[in-house]
Design a protein around this motif. Structure first.
Motif, mmCIF file in Angstrom:
data_model
loop_
_atom_site.group_PDB
_atom_site.id
_atom_site.type_symbol
_atom_site.label_atom_id
_atom_site.label_comp_id
_atom_site.label_asym_id
_atom_site.label_seq_id
_atom_site.Cartn_x
_atom_site.Cartn_y
_atom_site.Cartn_z
ATOM 1 N N LEU A 306 -9.252 1.297 0.546
ATOM 2 C CA LEU A 306 -8.977 1.752 -0.934
ATOM 3 C C LEU A 306 -7.671 1.380 -1.133
ATOM 4 O O LEU A 306 -7.168 1.061 -2.285
ATOM 5 C CB LEU A 306 -9.431 3.131 -1.196
ATOM 6 C CG LEU A 306 -10.976 3.515 -1.004
ATOM 7 C CD1 LEU A 306 -11.204 4.940 -1.428
ATOM 8 C CD2 LEU A 306 -11.440 2.662 -2.151
ATOM 9 N N SER A 307 -6.825 1.608 -0.093
ATOM 10 C CA SER A 307 -5.395 1.368 -0.372
ATOM 11 C C SER A 307 -5.042 0.003 -0.310
ATOM 12 O O SER A 307 -4.284 -0.631 -1.232
ATOM 13 C CB SER A 307 -4.565 2.002 0.733
ATOM 14 O OG SER A 307 -4.865 1.398 2.036
ATOM 15 N N THR A 308 -5.954 -0.859 0.318
ATOM 16 C CA THR A 308 -5.720 -2.258 0.055
ATOM 17 C C THR A 308 -6.248 -2.860 -1.306
ATOM 18 O O THR A 308 -5.499 -3.548 -1.801
ATOM 19 C CB THR A 308 -6.740 -3.010 1.150
ATOM 20 O OG1 THR A 308 -6.243 -2.675 2.403
ATOM 21 C CG2 THR A 308 -6.562 -4.606 1.010
ATOM 22 N N LEU A 309 -7.341 -2.071 -1.826
ATOM 23 C CA LEU A 309 -7.838 -2.574 -3.289
ATOM 24 C C LEU A 309 -6.615 -2.175 -4.210
ATOM 25 O O LEU A 309 -6.377 -2.861 -5.025
ATOM 26 C CB LEU A 309 -8.879 -1.814 -3.448
ATOM 27 C CG LEU A 309 -9.610 -1.441 -4.948
ATOM 28 C CD1 LEU A 309 -9.701 -2.755 -5.458
ATOM 29 C CD2 LEU A 309 -10.405 -0.515 -5.107
ATOM 30 N N LEU A 310 -6.151 -1.065 -3.952
ATOM 31 C CA LEU A 310 -5.017 -0.475 -4.918
ATOM 32 C C LEU A 310 -3.637 -1.382 -5.075
ATOM 33 O O LEU A 310 -3.151 -2.018 -6.023
ATOM 34 C CB LEU A 310 -4.715 0.939 -4.666
ATOM 35 C CG LEU A 310 -5.870 2.003 -5.134
ATOM 36 C CD1 LEU A 310 -5.397 3.258 -4.914
ATOM 37 C CD2 LEU A 310 -6.068 1.855 -6.836
ATOM 38 N N ILE A 311 -3.306 -1.682 -3.745
ATOM 39 C CA ILE A 311 -1.948 -2.461 -3.761
ATOM 40 C C ILE A 311 -2.198 -4.049 -4.185
ATOM 41 O O ILE A 311 -1.215 -4.496 -4.807
ATOM 42 C CB ILE A 311 -1.499 -2.505 -2.299
ATOM 43 C CG1 ILE A 311 0.003 -2.880 -2.502
ATOM 44 C CG2 ILE A 311 -2.108 -3.647 -1.180
ATOM 45 C CD1 ILE A 311 0.876 -2.690 -1.269
ATOM 46 N N LEU A 312 -3.446 -4.388 -3.824
ATOM 47 C CA LEU A 312 -3.658 -5.942 -4.783
ATOM 48 C C LEU A 312 -3.712 -5.789 -5.997
ATOM 49 O O LEU A 312 -3.456 -6.810 -6.836
ATOM 50 C CB LEU A 312 -5.089 -6.192 -4.161
ATOM 51 C CG LEU A 312 -5.173 -6.765 -2.652
ATOM 52 C CD1 LEU A 312 -6.613 -7.129 -2.304
ATOM 53 C CD2 LEU A 312 -4.302 -8.153 -2.514
ATOM 54 N N VAL A 313 -4.160 -4.576 -6.709
ATOM 55 C CA VAL A 313 -4.153 -4.802 -8.106
ATOM 56 C C VAL A 313 -2.675 -4.068 -8.445
ATOM 57 O O VAL A 313 -2.302 -5.394 -9.451
ATOM 58 C CB VAL A 313 -4.956 -3.523 -8.521
ATOM 59 C CG1 VAL A 313 -4.822 -3.231 -10.057
ATOM 60 C CG2 VAL A 313 -6.415 -3.660 -8.385
ATOM 61 N N LEU A 314 -1.951 -3.553 -7.950
ATOM 62 C CA LEU A 314 -0.581 -3.314 -8.282
ATOM 63 C C LEU A 314 0.278 -4.236 -7.880
ATOM 64 O O LEU A 314 1.487 -4.378 -8.383
ATOM 65 C CB LEU A 314 -0.063 -1.804 -7.486
ATOM 66 C CG LEU A 314 -0.775 -0.750 -7.800
ATOM 67 C CD1 LEU A 314 -0.347 0.612 -7.053
ATOM 68 C CD2 LEU A 314 -0.845 -0.532 -9.352
ATOM 69 N N ALA A 315 -0.036 -5.306 -7.115
ATOM 70 C CA ALA A 315 0.987 -6.480 -6.761
ATOM 71 C C ALA A 315 1.326 -7.316 -7.932
ATOM 72 O O ALA A 315 2.151 -7.858 -8.082
ATOM 73 C CB ALA A 315 0.288 -7.447 -5.636
ATOM 74 N N ALA A 316 0.244 -7.043 -8.982
ATOM 75 C CA ALA A 316 0.653 -7.675 -10.268
ATOM 76 C C ALA A 316 1.836 -7.189 -10.944
ATOM 77 O O ALA A 316 2.434 -7.862 -11.858
ATOM 78 C CB ALA A 316 -0.329 -7.584 -11.107
#
Length: 639
Positions: A306-316
């Motif tokens: 879940l943290s991987t999912l979120l940081i991939l989104v937030l990388a934008a």
């Protein structure tokens, strides 16, 4: 008014410009805003490298460790180089600024174009990758990846439109959770290797070799792994985001980010090597490591995913922090329309955010939410910017020759050479996989920026005050019965034509200009006296300060105050209106006449005069084509 009220509720109340220092962020909040792109690359950089090495068979996967060490060495060089860039340019030491100051304005446009492309791809690819991570957990969402990507894009854009402080709060927690989960993965993994597994690497699943393991394949794997370096420059570009002392805080944060990135990348690659992990189209490399370390279905494994999912989104968000700042710099240099440097009510460059939202949405729609093509273009722009930045710093230290300049120049020379070699490798190895689109797009963007700059200079020269014009003068009237209030967007020929027209119809004329700071007010007063002639009485210049980002509201308030102060007089609001000659001019000219007209028309009868000014034909200086007539519009009372 209803639309403005809804917009205010959506992005928050307006903030005064004096509060801009309070909107700057401490290091702990600035780090996730400007580093989420770089740190999130840990989730896919190792996998990208392994995906190339597996073409040479399972035995080639052991090359991932030396390749990762080479990437880490490059990270160290680039981070140290950009720390020097921040020292040399404390107001923002990104590639564009460094190239502009040392390599010339034309070369700097190449760096700017490369970064604009990279920021746009960063936003689109990161959000699409986050959506794919979500659909991997919930396969029922696979048909809706495009819609989910666009929804996430809208949410990230909305968070940034809310302002820096709100964005810092939104993005800080997920970024730090991801860092903590990678740390736990490393600690538990090392403990497992030491107590149970042992330090002998497991052999990966057998895969037949499709290509020989040669230098070209290794370089391809290296260039794929270099996707870990996207986003490193964001801190040096966004120095203005930090609290004072901004430059020092930015240097410290950049060093922390570089250390975290290198450590996390090494940990993921090392654990993958020890557990014999191979790329799998169904399960990511990071997920495979998480299953081996935490156990399938464990709470820690789900937190990792879940943290991987979120940081991939937030990388934008790195793109949303860097793109508007770079666009504002380009607008300041007249390479983009002036609207790109306007601060919004929340003290962010909202027009830059809006453009990034639109272009990123277009890329996501073209790719239909699939990163397969777009991810191959990821690092091309950023390594172009890296090379130009470090080459510019080499020339900077050579010219400066201060204390320790030889060592600084040597480090930047090494960085310029290294990143240039990587750039060539990326172009050659990824050209047929989609990099050709960036190779074509880059010169087109440079051409567009140069075209805007050229035309902007021409327009400004054509609108410059006529040095041979007679001074403006209005004979004072003992009992004035008609006052004119003139909006001045700048001290240019259209504005003076509007003042001249106002002097012909009114007994008392007030030319009003809204300014941002006192230094600007002093310069404008001197320029007015030089061009228009210094006089008092019936014709005067009034400079208003704007506590907020809006330049219209102070003028509207002034008009209302004057009407209340002199109810016996007829008041005419005079506005210059420049008539553009082509579509490009429409984006370059800062025309607020219609916005003022709408704002002052609400709820009250007023007289408006729009003095139209046609841009003269280039090549005939002094032969101005003017329309000295005005449209007088009387609005009915809405009350």
């Amino acid at each position: 008014m209803l639309a403005a009220s809804l917009l205010s509720r959506l992005i928050g109340r307006a903030l005064p410009r004096a509060q801009v220092a309070h909107e700057r962020l401490p290091n702990l909040q600035a780090l996730p805003i400007l580093s989420s792109d770089a740190l999130s690359s840990v989730a896919y950089a190792t996998e990208a490298s392994l995906g190339v090495l597996i073409l040479a068979g399972s035995s080639a996967l052991k090359q991932s460790l030396p390749i990762t060490l080479a990437i880490i060495a490059l990270i160290v060089i680039v981070v140290l180089s950009y720390r020097q860039a921040i020292s040399a340019y404390p107001n923002g030491g990104g590639s564009y600024v460094v190239a502009r100051e040392n390599l010339g304005r034309n070369v700097s446009l190449v760096a700017a174009a490369a970064l604009l492309i990279d920021y746009t791809l960063t936003a689109a690819v990161s959000l699409m990758a986050g959506t794919q991570a979500l659909s991997s957990l919930l396969p029922s969402l696979l048909p809706h990846e495009l819609a989910l990507s666009l929804l996430l894009l809208a949410l990230v854009g909305w968070a940034n439109l809310r302002g820096l402080r709100e964005a810092g709060r939104v993005f800080a927690i997920p970024t730090y959770v991801f860092v903590v989960m990678i740390l736990l993965l490393t600690l538990v993994g090392v403990s497992n290797l030491n107590l149970h597994h042992g330090w002998t690497p497991e052999p990966p699943p057998l895969e037949a070799a499709l290509q020989p393991l040669g230098l070209f394949l290794i370089l391809r794997a290296f260039s794929s792994g270099c996707s870990a370096m996207t986003g490193i420059e964001a801190i040096s570009t966004g120095v203005q985001v930090f609290r004072e002392p901004a430059a020092r805080n930015a240097r410290v944060t950049l060093l922390v980010m570089g250390g975290l990135l290198a450590s996390m990348l090494l940990a993921v690659t090392g654990l993958g090597f020890m557990y014999g992990v191979a790329p799998d189209p169904q399960v990511t490399v990071l997920a495979q490591i998480g299953v081996r370390v935490f156990g399938s279905g464990s709470l820690l494994f789900w937190l990792l995913q879940l943290s991987t999912l979120l940081i991939l989104v937030l990388a934008a968000n790195t793109a949303f922090a860097g793109f508007p700042l770079l666009a504002a710099m380009l607008a300041e240099d007249r390479c983009l329309p002036p609207q790109m440097r306007w601060l919004g009510d929340r003290l962010v460059y909202q027009n830059g955010i809006g453009v990034l939202l639109a272009v990123s949405a277009l890329i996501i729609w073209i790719c239909q939410g699939d990163t397969t093509v777009a991810v191959n273009l990821y690092a091309l722009g950023v390594f172009t910017a890296f090379t130009l930045s470090q080459l510019g710093l080499v020339l900077h230290w050579w010219r400066l020759r201060g204390s320790g300049w030889q060592g600084r120049m040597a480090l930047n020379a090494l960085g310029a050479f290294s990143t240039f070699v990587v750039l060539l490798v990326i172009i050659v190895s990824k050209f047929t996989e989609g990099a050709w689109t960036v190779v074509i797009a880059l010169p087109l963007v440079v051409w567009g920026l140069a075209l805007i700059r050229k035309r902007s200079r021409e327009v400004q020269a054509l609108l410059a005050p006529d040095q041979g014009m007679e001074p403006l003068y209005l004979e004072p009237n003992a009992s004035p019965c008609h006052q004119a209030i003139v909006w001045l967007g700048g001290l240019n020929q259209p504005s003076f034509e509007a003042v001249r027209y106002a002097c012909s119809i009114a007994d008392q004329v007030t030319a009003v200009m809204v300014v941002v700071d006192q230094d600007e007010a002093g310069q404008l007063s001197q320029e007015w006296d030089r061009l228009a002639g210094s006089q008092t009485g019936a014709l005067e210049l009034k400079l208003l300060e704007s506590p907020f980002s809006s330049l219209l509201q102070p003028f509207c308030d002034f008009v209302v105050d004057q009407e209340q102060l002199h109810p016996e007089q007829c008041t005419t609001v005079v506005m210059p209106f420049v008539i553009p000659r082509d579509h490009l001019d429409q984006t370059l000219l800062n025309q607020r006449a219609f916005n003022l007209f709408r704002a002052l028309s609400d709820g009250k009868s007023r007289v408006f005069s729009m003095v139209r000014y046609y841009i003269p034909t280039a090549g005939t200086p002094g032969d101005f084509v003017r329309a000295a007539w005005a449209d007088v519009v009387v609005e009915p009372d809405h009350a």
